[in-house]
Design an enzyme around this catalytic site. Structure first.
Site, short mmCIF file in Angstrom:
data_model
loop_
_atom_site.label_atom_id
_atom_site.label_comp_id
_atom_site.label_asym_id
_atom_site.label_seq_id
_atom_site.Cartn_x
_atom_site.Cartn_y
_atom_site.Cartn_z
N LEU A 1 0.86 -1.18 0.00
CA LEU A 1 0.00 0.00 0.00
C LEU A 1 0.90 1.23 0.00
O LEU A 1 1.76 1.38 0.86
CB LEU A 1 -0.90 0.01 1.24
N TYR B 1 9.92 -18.90 32.08
CA TYR B 1 10.33 -17.52 32.29
C TYR B 1 11.65 -17.58 33.07
O TYR B 1 11.68 -18.01 34.23
CB TYR B 1 9.26 -16.76 33.07
N ASP C 1 -2.43 -5.79 15.34
CA ASP C 1 -1.39 -4.96 15.95
C ASP C 1 -1.44 -3.51 15.48
O ASP C 1 -0.86 -2.63 16.14
CB ASP C 1 -0.01 -5.54 15.64
#
Length: 535
Positions: free
Chosen positions: A143, A224, A308
């Site tokens: 685009l 983690y 997003d």
């Protein structure tokens, strides 16, 4: 499909763009996706489909395929979530011992389960389904610009595109910017963002290695890592021998992605696993920013933001990709209704009203999970969490497409004790139809649904009459007349009594309900549909 004219132009072939395209195409809308890359992304990125997403993918006709393709659950064993110094080192805290823990938290609320498909496996499924129903995609197409207009040819958007054969104009009724965090569509509209902003910077390492001697037998999972030398995460992908390691770095200390050389990444993998003898084959090394941002506006005329482009969500909790699918579904059913003459343009205003608030819940929950698992110094964001199950399945929409009858300001409810009030998901109740055991949730999608109590025959007749009058598909079911409710729970959980009815939108959200009969049920129901559809 006309090469230079479509109903909806979608910019970006990520989860938000492909979901929008798939759900639009299934409803007969002429939709085109343009993607600047030569193909879909080959990298895992977001992984995991929560039950709300699976509900929507069931409506989209691809949920079974997603489950079949789920190699993490299918071949790699049970899934744990832990905080640890390293994969084989000291366990600091166990968040989840088993995939069954996650299932148990939501199973009473929905007939849909969880899946652990990564983004690079899900996107081709969405694209194939969109193409199956007439949707199209042009890879290698960017685009350049766009303009909105209302001229002799009608209102619409003209986009300037650059493809393999050069530049050209394409006209669309609507444009959806699903072109990511650095969205050209959003920036062209001058739409700002708010939120916490940058949380941390990370380098992601994708690598291949046989870790069968490292991981606990029959177990995979997400770690983690709070290692003395670094902080990060380790996790699996759909391929048993492919894994990911994300390591935080600090630009303020002069650290850069370029510092993570292949040699350094191999060293970090050894530290993360507490297994320096492992010889990984590196697949990709990329730097990225973890952030929390929400667009101030999600619509500008005939242009919308999704995925997003509309909000950036920390990956903790695995909600970013799921929220993108929800954006796509919400926008698709509303655009299709307007394009097909079932609704007025005002229905499109409800996209921002509903999804932006939902995004705020999702981002707040992801922030809280990040703070709890990776950044305890951010304790101030913990109290903004409303709870994981509540965020996934207990959210409430407020807009003109919902006729609420209460003034309760609560943004969520406990999905284990659903109220059936307008704005919330239609409660999951096990019923039987034609001898088949199913959930009330299975009745929703591909149009509107009316559920009536045992004495609600007039509401069923009204639904048939109003559907024909307005040209809006409404399927009607009545307890005791083809729909068996062995636990006598439908009337209670939907709040409709024996003589009332609940009107459920294509996305499974209750739009309106009553617990009473009406002197003229058809007139009442027609008035309700006209209001929520801006007719």
């Amino acid at each position: 499909m006309n090469d230079h004219e479509v109903d909806v132009l979608v910019v970006g072939a990520g989860l938000g763009g492909l979901s929008t395209a798939m759900f639009l195409a299934r409803q007969g809308v002429r939709v085109l996706v343009v993607e600047r890359r030569p193909g879909l992304s080959p990298y895992p990125r977001a992984a995991g489909q929560n039950p709300r997403t699976m509900e929507l993918l069931r409506i989209g006709g691809v949920a079974d395929e997603v489950v079949r393709a789920d190699d993490i659950r299918g071949t790699q064993g049970d899934f744990v979530i832990r905080l640890a110094e390293s994969v084989r080192g000291e366990i600091l805290r166990t968040v989840s011992e088993s995939f069954d823990d996650m299932v148990a938290a939501t199973e009473p609320c929905t007939p849909a389960g969880w899946a652990m498909l990564s983004q690079d496996k899900l996107e081709p499924i969405l694209l194939a389904q969109a193409r199956k129903h007439g949707g199209a995609i042009r890879f290698g197409t960017r685009l350049l610009s766009f303009r909105q207009h209302d001229d002799d040819a009608g209102a619409g958007v003209t986009a300037r595109l650059a493809g393999p054969d050069g530049e050209y104009d394409l006209r669309a009724g609507y444009l959806v910017g699903a072109d990511g965090n650095r969205s050209l569509v959003r920036e062209s509209l001058g739409i700002g963002r708010y939120g916490h902003g940058t949380l941390t910077h990370m380098v992601g390492v994708i690598f291949d290695a046989d870790l069968s001697g490292i991981m606990e037998p029959g177990t995979t999972g997400w770690y983690y890592l709070h290692h003395p030398e670094f902080k990060g995460t380790f996790g699996p992908t759909d391929r048993p021998d492919r894994h990911t390691l994300f390591v935080e770095y600090d630009p303020d200390e002069g650290e850069r992605p370029e510092d993570f050389t292949p040699q350094r990444c191999v060293e970090l993998i050894g530290l993360a696993l507490d297994a320096p003898e492992v010889k990984p084959e590196l697949v990709d090394i990329q730097g990225w920013e973890m952030a929390a941002r929400i667009a101030e506006r999600w619509r500008e005329g005939r242009v919308f933001l999704a995925g997003d482009a509309a909000k950036v969500t920390p990956p903790t909790g695995g909600m970013s990709g799921n929220a993108a699918v929800a954006d796509g579904f919400d926008l698709a059913w509303k655009l299709a209704a307007v394009l097909q003459g079932q609704a007025g343009a005002g229905l499109l205003d409800t996209y921002e009203d509903e999804r932006k608030v939902a995004a705020e819940l999702v981002v707040a929950e992801a922030l809280a999970i990040y703070a709890q698992r990776m950044a305890p110094h951010m304790a101030e964001v913990w109290d903004k969490s409303v709870g994981y199950p509540e965020t996934l399945l207990g959210f409430r929409y407020r807009s003109s497409a919902v006729l609420a009858t209460d003034d309760d300001p609560a943004r969520v409810e406990n999905p284990l004790t659903p109220s059936g009030r307008p704005g919330f998901r239609g409660p999951h109740v096990l019923v039987s139809r034609h001898g088949e055991r199913l959930s009330t949730v299975d009745l929703f999608g591909d149009g509107w649904t009316l559920l009536a109590g045992e004495l609600g025959a007039d509401w069923v007749a009204a639904a048939e009459a109003v559907s024909a009058e307005l040209g809006v598909p409404v399927r009607a079911y009545r307890v005791g007349a083809g729909l068996t409710d062995p636990e006598s729970a439908v009337s209670e959980r939907y709040g409709i009594g024996k003589a009332g009815a609940s009107l459920v939108r294509p996305d499974g959200i209750v739009a309106w309900r009553t617990d009473e009969a009406a002197a003229d049920a058809a007139q009442t129901l027609e008035g309700v549909l006209r209001r929520v559809l801006d007719r």
